[in-house]
Design a protein around this motif. Structure first.
Motif, PDB file in Angstrom:
ATOM      1  N   GLN A  84      39.058  70.856  58.677  1.00 47.12           N
ATOM      2  CA  GLN A  84      38.385  71.223  57.429  1.00 47.12           C
ATOM      3  C   GLN A  84      38.272  69.992  56.531  1.00 47.12           C
ATOM      4  O   GLN A  84      38.803  69.956  55.425  1.00 47.12           O
ATOM      5  CB  GLN A  84      39.169  72.345  56.728  1.00 47.12           C
ATOM      6  N   LEU A  85      37.592  68.961  57.033  1.00 49.39           N
ATOM      7  CA  LEU A  85      37.447  67.716  56.287  1.00 49.39           C
ATOM      8  C   LEU A  85      36.612  67.952  55.031  1.00 49.39           C
ATOM      9  O   LEU A  85      35.508  68.497  55.101  1.00 49.39           O
ATOM     10  CB  LEU A  85      36.786  66.657  57.168  1.00 49.39           C
ATOM     11  N   LYS A  86      37.142  67.540  53.886  1.00 48.81           N
ATOM     12  CA  LYS A  86      36.486  67.799  52.613  1.00 48.81           C
ATOM     13  C   LYS A  86      36.073  66.537  51.859  1.00 48.81           C
ATOM     14  O   LYS A  86      35.046  66.531  51.168  1.00 48.81           O
ATOM     15  CB  LYS A  86      37.423  68.615  51.703  1.00 48.81           C
ATOM     16  N   SER A  87      36.867  65.466  51.949  1.00 47.41           N
ATOM     17  CA  SER A  87      36.545  64.285  51.137  1.00 47.41           C
ATOM     18  C   SER A  87      37.129  63.020  51.734  1.00 47.41           C
ATOM     19  O   SER A  87      38.069  63.064  52.541  1.00 47.41           O
ATOM     20  CB  SER A  87      37.057  64.466  49.698  1.00 47.41           C
ATOM     21  N   PRO A 233      28.272  66.531  54.052  1.00 47.65           N
ATOM     22  CA  PRO A 233      28.452  67.206  52.767  1.00 47.65           C
ATOM     23  C   PRO A 233      29.733  66.770  52.061  1.00 47.65           C
ATOM     24  O   PRO A 233      30.101  67.336  51.016  1.00 47.65           O
ATOM     25  CB  PRO A 233      28.549  68.677  53.184  1.00 47.65           C
ATOM     26  N   LEU A 234      30.408  65.772  52.593  1.00 49.05           N
ATOM     27  CA  LEU A 234      31.712  65.364  52.068  1.00 49.05           C
ATOM     28  C   LEU A 234      31.604  64.744  50.678  1.00 49.05           C
ATOM     29  O   LEU A 234      30.625  64.068  50.362  1.00 49.05           O
ATOM     30  CB  LEU A 234      32.368  64.353  53.012  1.00 49.05           C
ATOM     31  N   ARG A 235      32.619  64.960  49.876  1.00 50.57           N
ATOM     32  CA  ARG A 235      32.731  64.240  48.610  1.00 50.57           C
ATOM     33  C   ARG A 235      33.296  62.860  48.898  1.00 50.57           C
ATOM     34  O   ARG A 235      34.204  62.699  49.729  1.00 50.57           O
ATOM     35  CB  ARG A 235      33.650  64.980  47.633  1.00 50.57           C
ATOM     36  N   VAL A 236      32.772  61.870  48.214  1.00 50.48           N
ATOM     37  CA  VAL A 236      33.213  60.488  48.387  1.00 50.48           C
ATOM     38  C   VAL A 236      33.660  59.961  47.035  1.00 50.48           C
ATOM     39  O   VAL A 236      32.950  60.127  46.033  1.00 50.48           O
ATOM     40  CB  VAL A 236      32.089  59.602  48.962  1.00 50.48           C
ATOM     41  N   GLY A 237      34.836  59.347  46.992  1.00 47.11           N
ATOM     42  CA  GLY A 237      35.349  58.825  45.734  1.00 47.11           C
ATOM     43  C   GLY A 237      35.861  57.411  45.860  1.00 47.11           C
ATOM     44  O   GLY A 237      36.338  56.998  46.925  1.00 47.11           O
ATOM     45  N   VAL A 238      35.744  56.663  44.776  1.00 48.93           N
ATOM     46  CA  VAL A 238      36.299  55.316  44.676  1.00 48.93           C
ATOM     47  C   VAL A 238      37.099  55.258  43.389  1.00 48.93           C
ATOM     48  O   VAL A 238      36.624  55.681  42.337  1.00 48.93           O
ATOM     49  CB  VAL A 238      35.200  54.235  44.644  1.00 48.93           C
ATOM     50  N   TYR A 239      38.334  54.763  43.460  1.00 52.53           N
ATOM     51  CA  TYR A 239      39.085  54.498  42.238  1.00 52.53           C
ATOM     52  C   TYR A 239      39.536  53.039  42.248  1.00 52.53           C
ATOM     53  O   TYR A 239      39.797  52.462  43.304  1.00 52.53           O
ATOM     54  CB  TYR A 239      40.268  55.459  42.074  1.00 52.53           C
ATOM     55  N   SER A 240      39.598  52.452  41.060  1.00 50.14           N
ATOM     56  CA  SER A 240      39.881  51.019  40.983  1.00 50.14           C
ATOM     57  C   SER A 240      40.734  50.711  39.765  1.00 50.14           C
ATOM     58  O   SER A 240      40.349  50.992  38.631  1.00 50.14           O
ATOM     59  CB  SER A 240      38.570  50.225  40.911  1.00 50.14           C
ATOM     60  N   GLY A 241      41.912  50.156  40.007  1.00 51.00           N
ATOM     61  CA  GLY A 241      42.750  49.669  38.922  1.00 51.00           C
ATOM     62  C   GLY A 241      42.127  48.423  38.329  1.00 51.00           C
ATOM     63  O   GLY A 241      41.889  47.440  39.044  1.00 51.00           O
ATOM     64  N   VAL A 242      41.866  48.424  37.023  1.00 53.67           N
ATOM     65  CA  VAL A 242      41.069  47.353  36.416  1.00 53.67           C
ATOM     66  C   VAL A 242      41.828  46.043  36.279  1.00 53.67           C
ATOM     67  O   VAL A 242      41.229  45.019  35.909  1.00 53.67           O
ATOM     68  CB  VAL A 242      40.522  47.799  35.041  1.00 53.67           C
ATOM     69  N   LEU A 243      43.139  46.026  36.564  1.00 53.40           N
ATOM     70  CA  LEU A 243      43.926  44.798  36.474  1.00 53.40           C
ATOM     71  C   LEU A 243      44.057  44.094  37.823  1.00 53.40           C
ATOM     72  O   LEU A 243      44.730  43.073  37.926  1.00 53.40           O
ATOM     73  CB  LEU A 243      45.328  45.095  35.913  1.00 53.40           C
TER      74      LEU A 243
END
Length: 322
Positions: A84-87, A233-243
């Protein structure tokens, strides 16, 4: 929640290559190895076939995870894997080496880490890296990247690439993902807890893995992210620490801005919003077209370590748990 940690590529951490095996040579092979692993895992533990699955990774794992997610989805469509791959979510990812490395000099200049002389010297070496990538001289680009790291160290001294605001002593040795405390914990606690005392010793780094990947390390994987957004249909996200410097946020923002996918206009039109935890501002988020970007304050390369409140927000955003 259930968490499955995977030491990848094979040869890192507790994973190992048997006499008849081989190290991965490229990102595609890493992805297929991971699909094989998940296929075997899910057959052995079929109760997880019905559990929502989210792939998280960081740094170079941020390059591996999108292709893993894509290949797992395709295997699912072919009926080879039941899940059940979601993201797929990546943190401070090394997805576009050119964008990342070209962002070093302006980022450091704006933070006051280098002056204009340092900016010029770093820009010159970074530009040569970019030229080598575009002319297909990838082996030379790998060497040029190492030269750039050494140049930065010469200019700014004993500096932590993974968080520009860490207070460091001149004798400190800040290496990514390892250190005496971690090594001791993994060897004396985790090895025994997992009953792995007869296996090969845990390795934070494996030079053989790096050498076998070779020039594939500096190849971009933006097109894989695009395929995830266009073909699944997967959700894709990127997060980035600004330091973070090693995978600096400005470089990440640049490749995202250039990336094209069918839902991009929804992302472009979305309003960038602040997100908070217990009333405290932890960062900013922008979401649209099945894609999400999170700018995380007070965090460098390892967001989960530097700002766990922000990481909790991101986890809840994708898993709807907690």
């Amino acid at each position: 929640m259930n968490v499955l940690f995977i030491d990848s590529p094979v040869g890192t951490g507790f994973s190992y290559v048997e006499s008849f095996g081989e190290y991965a040579l490229n990102n595609k092979q890493i992805a297929l190895d991971l699909v094989k692993l998940m296929s075997n895992f899910l057959r052995s533990h079929s109760e997880f076939e019905r559990v929502p699955l989210h792939i998280f990774s960081e740094s170079y794992g941020g390059k591996m995870a999108p292709e893993f997610g894509l290949e797992l989805y395709l295997a699912q469509q072919r009926g080879e894997v039941q899940c059940q791959l979601k993201s797929v979510v990546v943190g401070n990812p090394f997805i576009s080496p050119v964008d990342t490395i070209l962002s070093y000099a302006p980022y450091m200049l704006q933070l006051g880490i280098v002056d204009h002389d340092g900016f010029k010297n770093i820009s010159r070496v970074a530009s040569e890296f970019s030229r080598l990538i575009y002319t297909g001289e990838l082996g030379m680009a790998v060497i040029q990247n190492i030269k750039l790291q050494h140049l930065i160290e010469q200019i700014i001294g004993n500096f932590v690439f993974y968080n520009t605001q860490w207070r460091t002593h001149e004798d400190d040795d800040h290496r990514y993902g390892e250190g005496p405390k971690l090594s001791e914990f993994m060897i004396n606690n985790v090895t025994k807890a997992l009953n792995l005392t007869d296996m090969t010793k845990w390795e934070a780094r494996n030079v053989a893995v790096y050498d076998e990947l070779g020039s594939d390390i500096v190849k971009p994987a933006v097109h894989i992210v695009t395929r995830l957004l266009d073909e699944t249909p997967l959700r894709v996200g990127v997060y980035s620490g600004v330091l973070d410097l090693i995978c600096a946020t400005p470089g990440t923002v640049n490749w995202i801005n250039r990336m094209s996918w069918r839902g991009k206009q929804k992302y472009v039109d979305a309003i960038r919003q602040p997100f908070r935890s217990d009333g405290y501002l932890e960062g900013y988020e922008k979401q649209g077209g099945n894609f999400s970007m999170f700018w995380v304050l007070r965090a460098g390369h390892m967001v989960q370590q530097d700002n766990p409140a922000a990481m909790s927000h991101i986890l809840r955003e994708f898993t709807n748990y907690g």
